[in-house]
Each structure stands twice: as structure tokens, then as C-alpha cells.
Write a protein that holds these residues in place. Structure first.
Motif, mmCIF file in Angstrom:
data_model
loop_
_atom_site.group_PDB
_atom_site.id
_atom_site.type_symbol
_atom_site.label_atom_id
_atom_site.label_comp_id
_atom_site.label_asym_id
_atom_site.label_seq_id
_atom_site.Cartn_x
_atom_site.Cartn_y
_atom_site.Cartn_z
ATOM 1 N N ARG A 1 0.848 -1.144 0.109
ATOM 2 C CA ARG A 1 0.165 0.069 -0.029
ATOM 3 C C ARG A 1 0.888 1.431 0.244
ATOM 4 O O ARG A 1 0.620 2.310 -0.550
ATOM 5 N N GLN A 2 2.002 1.264 0.775
ATOM 6 C CA GLN A 2 2.927 2.418 0.615
ATOM 7 C C GLN A 2 3.423 2.566 -0.627
ATOM 8 O O GLN A 2 3.582 3.681 -1.212
ATOM 9 N N ALA A 3 3.809 1.428 -1.433
ATOM 10 C CA ALA A 3 4.442 1.671 -2.743
ATOM 11 C C ALA A 3 3.628 2.175 -3.697
ATOM 12 O O ALA A 3 3.706 3.153 -4.386
ATOM 13 N N ILE A 4 2.051 1.921 -3.455
ATOM 14 C CA ILE A 4 1.225 2.228 -4.226
ATOM 15 C C ILE A 4 0.939 3.858 -4.155
ATOM 16 O O ILE A 4 0.519 4.766 -4.933
ATOM 17 N N ASP A 5 0.872 4.036 -2.820
ATOM 18 C CA ASP A 5 0.665 5.347 -2.355
ATOM 19 C C ASP A 5 1.813 6.282 -2.960
ATOM 20 O O ASP A 5 1.206 7.661 -3.507
ATOM 21 N N SER A 6 3.008 5.774 -3.118
ATOM 22 C CA SER A 6 4.167 6.632 -3.687
ATOM 23 C C SER A 6 3.868 7.013 -5.174
ATOM 24 O O SER A 6 4.632 7.872 -5.526
ATOM 25 N N LEU A 7 2.906 6.150 -5.780
ATOM 26 C CA LEU A 7 2.670 6.391 -7.117
ATOM 27 C C LEU A 7 1.835 7.528 -7.577
ATOM 28 O O LEU A 7 1.335 7.810 -8.403
ATOM 29 N N LEU A 8 1.097 8.059 -6.245
ATOM 30 C CA LEU A 8 0.020 9.239 -6.563
ATOM 31 C C LEU A 8 0.898 10.625 -6.493
ATOM 32 O O LEU A 8 1.311 10.932 -5.429
ATOM 33 N N ASN A 9 0.909 11.444 -7.410
ATOM 34 C CA ASN A 9 1.194 12.603 -7.695
ATOM 35 C C ASN A 9 0.086 13.384 -7.495
ATOM 36 O O ASN A 9 -0.386 14.183 -8.135
ATOM 37 N N ARG A 10 -0.036 13.798 -6.085
ATOM 38 C CA ARG A 10 -1.016 14.547 -5.436
ATOM 39 C C ARG A 10 -1.030 16.163 -6.273
ATOM 40 O O ARG A 10 -2.125 16.765 -6.454
ATOM 41 N N GLN A 11 0.094 16.757 -6.148
ATOM 42 C CA GLN A 11 0.261 17.998 -6.620
ATOM 43 C C GLN A 11 -0.182 18.201 -7.960
ATOM 44 O O GLN A 11 -0.704 19.265 -8.546
ATOM 45 N N GLU A 12 0.168 17.229 -8.750
ATOM 46 C CA GLU A 12 0.046 17.381 -10.044
ATOM 47 C C GLU A 12 -1.336 16.971 -10.444
ATOM 48 O O GLU A 12 -2.039 17.755 -11.431
ATOM 49 N N ILE B 1 -4.765 5.352 11.569
ATOM 50 C CA ILE B 1 -5.177 5.233 9.959
ATOM 51 C C ILE B 1 -3.968 5.906 8.942
ATOM 52 O O ILE B 1 -3.927 4.919 8.095
ATOM 53 N N ASP B 2 -3.386 6.856 9.272
ATOM 54 C CA ASP B 2 -2.414 7.338 8.573
ATOM 55 C C ASP B 2 -1.269 6.559 8.437
ATOM 56 O O ASP B 2 -0.731 6.158 7.388
ATOM 57 N N ARG B 3 -0.860 6.052 9.730
ATOM 58 C CA ARG B 3 0.394 5.221 10.055
ATOM 59 C C ARG B 3 0.233 3.915 9.236
ATOM 60 O O ARG B 3 1.078 3.325 8.604
ATOM 61 N N ASN B 4 -0.991 3.463 9.255
ATOM 62 C CA ASN B 4 -1.277 2.051 8.497
ATOM 63 C C ASN B 4 -1.647 2.006 7.117
ATOM 64 O O ASN B 4 -1.799 0.991 6.459
ATOM 65 N N LEU B 5 -1.935 3.254 6.662
ATOM 66 C CA LEU B 5 -2.332 3.781 5.172
ATOM 67 C C LEU B 5 -3.473 2.715 5.016
ATOM 68 O O LEU B 5 -3.335 2.015 3.930
ATOM 69 N N LEU B 6 -4.512 2.811 5.924
ATOM 70 C CA LEU B 6 -5.749 1.984 5.475
ATOM 71 C C LEU B 6 -6.499 2.467 4.249
ATOM 72 O O LEU B 6 -6.909 1.705 3.478
ATOM 73 N N ASN B 7 -6.271 3.836 4.015
ATOM 74 C CA ASN B 7 -6.647 4.158 2.628
ATOM 75 C C ASN B 7 -5.634 5.250 2.181
ATOM 76 O O ASN B 7 -4.906 5.898 2.989
ATOM 77 N N SER B 8 -5.571 5.772 0.977
ATOM 78 C CA SER B 8 -4.639 6.814 0.521
ATOM 79 C C SER B 8 -5.389 7.994 0.139
ATOM 80 O O SER B 8 -6.484 7.725 -0.895
ATOM 81 N N TYR B 9 -5.528 8.960 1.036
ATOM 82 C CA TYR B 9 -6.321 10.177 0.792
ATOM 83 C C TYR B 9 -5.438 10.912 -0.277
ATOM 84 O O TYR B 9 -4.207 11.327 -0.358
ATOM 85 N N ILE B 10 -6.194 11.714 -1.343
ATOM 86 C CA ILE B 10 -5.507 11.935 -2.468
ATOM 87 C C ILE B 10 -5.611 13.557 -2.645
ATOM 88 O O ILE B 10 -4.574 14.442 -2.458
ATOM 89 N N ILE B 11 -6.965 14.166 -2.512
ATOM 90 C CA ILE B 11 -7.092 15.668 -2.724
ATOM 91 C C ILE B 11 -8.225 15.925 -1.885
ATOM 92 O O ILE B 11 -9.251 15.126 -1.637
ATOM 93 N N HIS B 12 -8.459 17.313 -1.685
ATOM 94 C CA HIS B 12 -9.826 17.933 -1.013
ATOM 95 C C HIS B 12 -10.254 18.728 -2.150
ATOM 96 O O HIS B 12 -9.692 19.640 -2.379
ATOM 97 N N PRO B 13 -11.145 18.383 -2.980
ATOM 98 C CA PRO B 13 -11.786 19.409 -4.074
ATOM 99 C C PRO B 13 -12.622 20.312 -3.587
ATOM 100 O O PRO B 13 -13.385 20.349 -2.703
ATOM 101 N N ASN B 14 -12.462 21.450 -4.370
ATOM 102 C CA ASN B 14 -13.482 22.705 -3.911
ATOM 103 C C ASN B 14 -14.921 22.053 -4.483
ATOM 104 O O ASN B 14 -15.082 21.127 -5.449
ATOM 105 N N ASN B 15 -15.979 22.699 -3.792
ATOM 106 C CA ASN B 15 -17.166 22.764 -4.291
ATOM 107 C C ASN B 15 -17.529 23.765 -5.706
ATOM 108 O O ASN B 15 -17.297 24.966 -5.233
ATOM 109 N N PHE B 16 -17.534 23.441 -6.677
ATOM 110 C CA PHE B 16 -18.001 24.361 -7.611
ATOM 111 C C PHE B 16 -19.034 24.316 -8.522
ATOM 112 O O PHE B 16 -19.493 23.151 -8.723
ATOM 113 N N VAL B 17 -19.853 25.258 -8.648
ATOM 114 C CA VAL B 17 -21.105 25.567 -9.421
ATOM 115 C C VAL B 17 -21.121 26.720 -10.170
ATOM 116 O O VAL B 17 -20.692 27.624 -9.942
ATOM 117 N N ALA B 18 -21.960 26.331 -11.223
ATOM 118 C CA ALA B 18 -22.212 27.431 -12.259
ATOM 119 C C ALA B 18 -23.606 27.817 -12.302
ATOM 120 O O ALA B 18 -24.398 26.766 -12.462
#
Length: 511
Positions: free
Chosen positions: A283-294, A469-486
Motif C-alpha cells: 500500500r505504501q508503494a502504491i501510495d508513492s505512485l500518487l502525484n497529488r500536486q500534479e 489510519i495514516d500510519r497504517n495507510l488504510l486508505n490513500s487520501y489524495i485531494i480535497h476538491p472545492n465545491n464548484f457550481v455555475a
């Protein structure tokens, strides 16, 4: 035509009467006559479809969002609890609660809302929704007049916040839930599963005049189709247009764009029953494949922030999170240290190349893109990800066992308390525990949280749980999106809420 017709009369006073009559018929200040002439109507286009309108079981909360059902307690944008169908509540021990039910409220059916009606509604949701039953822990309900007394089977200090959940919406149980009779500003006119909900004004709404006569709450998971509907004028409010069209929409003088920080987290769920994913180094290895800033920059056009954990970093229940850098070489090293063979651009286990099935869905246009970025990075390492898009991710993840990972999204702190996330995602009976997380130590901590009244102590325990949860990486949290509406410029009274619970309101209008 009017002047020509008036001249034929040759009587000024008659002309004045005609003008006054016609003016009265078209005056915008007269809502009742306006309704008869040209009903005020609005179409909202949402990105997630619902196949049921039952407020107690619909995981997309359509009845609440469409203004049909209301709850005892609501939450404002400061994440503070506010009275709604309950005017007040109190408890000395966090287990015995007394609620005062608002007087002079009627269901759409015409039946008065008293404590007995609320009791019947809560008993129905407990019976039909296991997740809500597990969250509420109700042992006994007593009703007398407008006073509702509830005893939980354990101290539950966050109990009022649990009643914010749209699935606890109060409805008339004498009416078929397929055509729910709620208390909201809009009455159900027609529901087409997976297509739309048509509502009309509740003329006896308890909280004042409803400005719109009619509204349609439509579903369309295709972000580009939602965008076209907005640009063509076929939709008045559009939720989550393609984020890459943001700069284009901002230049349109006929549109208003709103973007607010959300309480949602896009995440990667791991199937903990999977042979390889059950291992922390994998799970740690796969998490390292997430380029969050990109993902924030390229996929979200800056309309998001990097997620370091399930909650925003300034949340009172966020611990100091572990850094999670994008690092393919680190992923390669982690696989090697875990006993996998990494050579010739392929990661293998006893000679078998690693392949994972990754689930995602289109109702949030960015999710498939995030999946593709992860797929590309995994390929660079030497792992094959097979992406499968599904129509209803909740149903698929709950009913199928053939998936390995899922790019998923949900609101982690909808009611200003960490217990929702911890109970629904990380307890064995949690309604959103799609990854089948079974961690006895974490579960003990969550139960301790559930019995703690003091808010500071609750926050401290929540931080400990999130740190685990963070230490055991039970999930990989990626981004917090804004709520956007038009929405179209002639729409007024629209509020883009952080919770996303309340959309069609009495104040929404078209001019």
C-alpha cells in the motif's frame, strides 16, 4: 397591438383601466398572479443519479437536496449545529435526550408533525437502513405532544450531529416512501429513477414563502453534457462542470461561478482482503505512485488542495500527518523490500506479474483522470492497473468482491465531528467500509470515542484514530476538491454549501 386597440376605444379612462389590468397581471411583485401567468421554474443538473427517492435509503440524499425532506437538526457552513424540525435538545449524560419538536409544521400530506410522527419516522429509518441504525444506537423512543425522548444504548455525545444525516429525514410513514411526504419547501410531483425529480412549491411551508413554483432536479453523470446544458440555457444551475472549462466559463457575462473549499476527500480504497494489498509495504508503494500536486494543478486546475489525510490539516481532529511524496523509486524499493522481484520494468510475485483491477466512476469527471494518472505511474514502475468504470460505485463496491482498488470520493466531515468517518469507514459494520478494514485496535479507539462526552477529549481520541489510519495507510487520501457550481445570472438565492446537503431551498429564485 395594445395601443392600436386602445385608440379604437377613444375613451382615455378605458385605456387606463386596460393598462392597469395588464400591468397587474404581469407585475413581478405579485407572486400569486405571476405564478398563474408564467410559473417560476428552475432546472438543476446534478452529477450523481439516484434510483430511489426514499429519504431513508437513498445514499445520494436526493429528497433532502431537492427540498422534499428535512431533518431534526441541520448544519451550517461553519459546521455548527442548528435547530430545524427540532427547536431544541438537551442531555445530561449523553445517553438520555429530550428534543422539542417544532409546532405548527405539517407534512405534505397535511398530517401534523408531532413527536409521535417523528418517532414513527425514526423507527422506520432504523428498520430500513443498517448504517443509520448503527450510527444512532437508539434503544428507546418515547413521544408525548411535541416532546420526544430518546435513550441510546450507549452514551452518544454526538447524537444530535447524527440527526443531521439526510437519511434521518422526517417523513409521514403513512405515505408510501416511494412518493415521500416530507416537510420541505417542495412537494414531490414526479420521480423518474436515474433521470430526474420534479417538484412543486409547498404552499403551506412552515418557514415562509417558497419563491419558485416548480423545479426539476436532474441527473447527468456526463460533465460535458452538463456544461452544454448550462451554455445552451437548458439548465439554470449545474453542479461540477468540467473543471478544465473554468476559465472559459468565468468570461461568460451571463454566468456566475462559485467555488468554495469542500469537506470532501478523493481517495484510493484498498481491498484489504486482497493478498498483496493486505501488506502495508504494498500500500505504501502504491501510495508513492500518487502525484497529488500534479492532480491539483493539472486535473483540478487548482480547484483543490493536496490531502494529507481524511480531514483538512486545520481540522481539530487532524494529527500531524506523515509526508507522502510522489516517488517511483521509493515504490520500487518498497516492493523489493517486501519480497517482490523488480526487474526488466516488471514487478512480479513468484514469477507472476502484478495486476490490479481499479474501479472508478464518471459522475465526478476528475476521478477517471486520477485513475489514468495512477495507471501511467504504475506502468512506469512495472505494474498493470486495469481500470473499470461503473455506474454506481457504492452498489458495485458493496456487492462485488472482484475489485482490488477504487478511486472514490465522499464527504469525510459532513457534521463537524470525526465520528461519522471513523464509524462508517473503519468499523466492521460501517456502511462505507468497502475495503473491509478490520483493525481491532482502531475499533477499540473508535468505541472509546463514541462514549466520550468532553469535546476536547473527543478531538484527542479522534486524532489518535486518524494517526493510526495514516500510519497504517488504510486508505490513500489524495485531494480535497472545492465545491464548484455555475448558474445563470438570473438565478438568485443560490448557496453553494460545504455540506452539499441543501440545494433547492425556499429562497432560490429566478428573475
Amino acid at each position: 397591438m395594445l395601443l392600436s386597440f386602445a385608440r379604437t376605444l377613444r375613451y382615455p379612462i378605458s385605456l387606463l383601466i386596460i393598462v392597469l389590468v395588464l400591468s397587474g397581471c404581469t407585475s413581478p411583485s405579485s407572486s400569486s398572479t405571476t405564478s398563474e401567468a408564467t410559473p417560476k421554474r428552475l432546472t438543476l443538473l446534478f452529477n450523481v443519479q439516484s434510483n430511489t427517492i426514499d429519504p431513508h435509503t437513498d445514499v445520494n440524499y436526493t429528497a433532502s437536496r431537492a427540498g422534499i425532506s428535512e431533518t431534526l437538526v441541520k448544519v451550517d457552513d461553519q459546521q455548527q449545529l442548528q435547530p430545524w424540525l427540532a427547536t431544541s435538545w438537551e442531555s445530561k449524560d449523553g445517553q438520555h435526550w429530550t428534543f422539542q419538536i417544532r409546532p405548527d409544521v405539517t407534512f405534505h400530506s397535511g398530517t401534523s408533525v408531532d413527536a409521535q410522527a417523528v418517532k414513527d419516522s425514526l423507527e422506520r429509518v432504523i428498520q430500513t437502513n443498517p448504517a443509520i441504525r448503527n450510527a444512532l444506537h437508539i434503544e428507546k423512543i418515547t413521544a408525548k405532544g411535541q416532546t420526544l425522548q430518546i435513550v441510546t444504548d450507549t452514551p452518544l455525545p454526538q447524537f444530535p450531529s447524527e440527526l443531521v444525516h439526510p437519511n434521518t429525514g422526517i417523513i409521514d410513514t403513512a405515505v408510501d416512501a416511494g412518493t415521500p411526504s416530507g416537510t420541505g419547501p417542495f412537494v414531490l410531483a414526479q420521480f423518474k429513477p436515474g433521470i430526474e425529480v420534479d417538484v412543486k412549491r409547498n404552499p403551506t411551508y412552515w418557514d415562509g414563502q417558497v419563491k419558485l413554483d416548480e423545479a426539476t432536479f436532474s441527473f447527468n453523470e456526463d460533465a460535458n453534457a452538463r456544461l452544454l446544458a448550462l451554455q445552451s440555457g437548458n439548465a439554470d444551475v449545474v453542479y461540477r462542470f468540467p473543471v478544465e472549462s473554468l476559465s472559459q466559463l468565468q468570461t461568460d457575462p451571463n454566468l456566475v461561478i462559485e467555488s468554495v473549499p469542500g469537506l470532501r476527500a478523493h481517495q484510493l480504497i484498498y481491498n484489504m482482503n486482497h493478498t498483496h494489498l493486505a501488506k502495508l509495504p504494498v500500500r505504501q508503494a502504491i501510495d508513492s505512485l500518487l502525484n497529488r500536486q500534479e492532480i491539483v494543478d493539472a486535473v483540478m486546475s487548482g480547484q483543490a488542495s493536496v490531502a494529507k489525510g481524511p480531514f483538512l490539516t486545520d481540522s481539530p481532529f487532524s494529527p500531524p500527518y506523515t509526508d507522502k511524496p510522489f516517488d517511483i523509486q521509493r515504490a520500487r524499493t518498497l516492493f523489493a523490500q517486501a519480497g517482490y522481484t523488480v526487474s526488466n520494468g516488471i514487478v512480479t510475485d513468484n514469477g507472476t506479474p502484478l495486476t490490479f483491477k481499479l474501479i472508478t466512476y464518471q459522475s465526478r469527471a476528475e476521478l477517471p483522470l486520477i485513475a489514468q494518472l495512477l495507471q501511467a505511474n504504475a506502468a512506469q514502475l512495472g505494474i498493470k492497473l486495469e481500470i473499470q468504470q461503473v455506474d454506481n460505485a457504492d452498489e458495485y463496491l458493496a456487492e462485488n468482491k472482484d475489485w482490488d482498488m477504487a478511486i472514490y470520493s465522499f464527504i469525510t466531515a459532513p457534521r463537524g465531528d470525526a465520528s461519522y468517518l471513523l464509524n462508517s469507514v473503519y468499523t466492521p459494520t460501517g456502511g462505507l467500509n468497502y475495503g473491509q478494514v478490520k483493525d481491532a485496535q482502531l475499533n477499540t479507539l473508535i468505541q472509546q470515542l463514541n462514549q466520550t462526552v468532553d469535546s476536547d477529549q473527543r478531538n484527542h481520541i479522534a486524532q489518535q484514530a486518524v494517526e493510526m489510519i495514516d500510519r497504517n495507510l488504510l486508505n490513500s487520501y489524495i485531494i480535497h476538491p472545492n465545491n464548484f457550481v455555475a448558474h445563470q445570472k438570473n438565478v438568485s438565492g443560490w448557496v453553494t454549501s460545504k455540506s452539499e446537503y441543501y440545494m433547492l431551498t425556499k429562497d432560490l429564485d429566478v428573475n
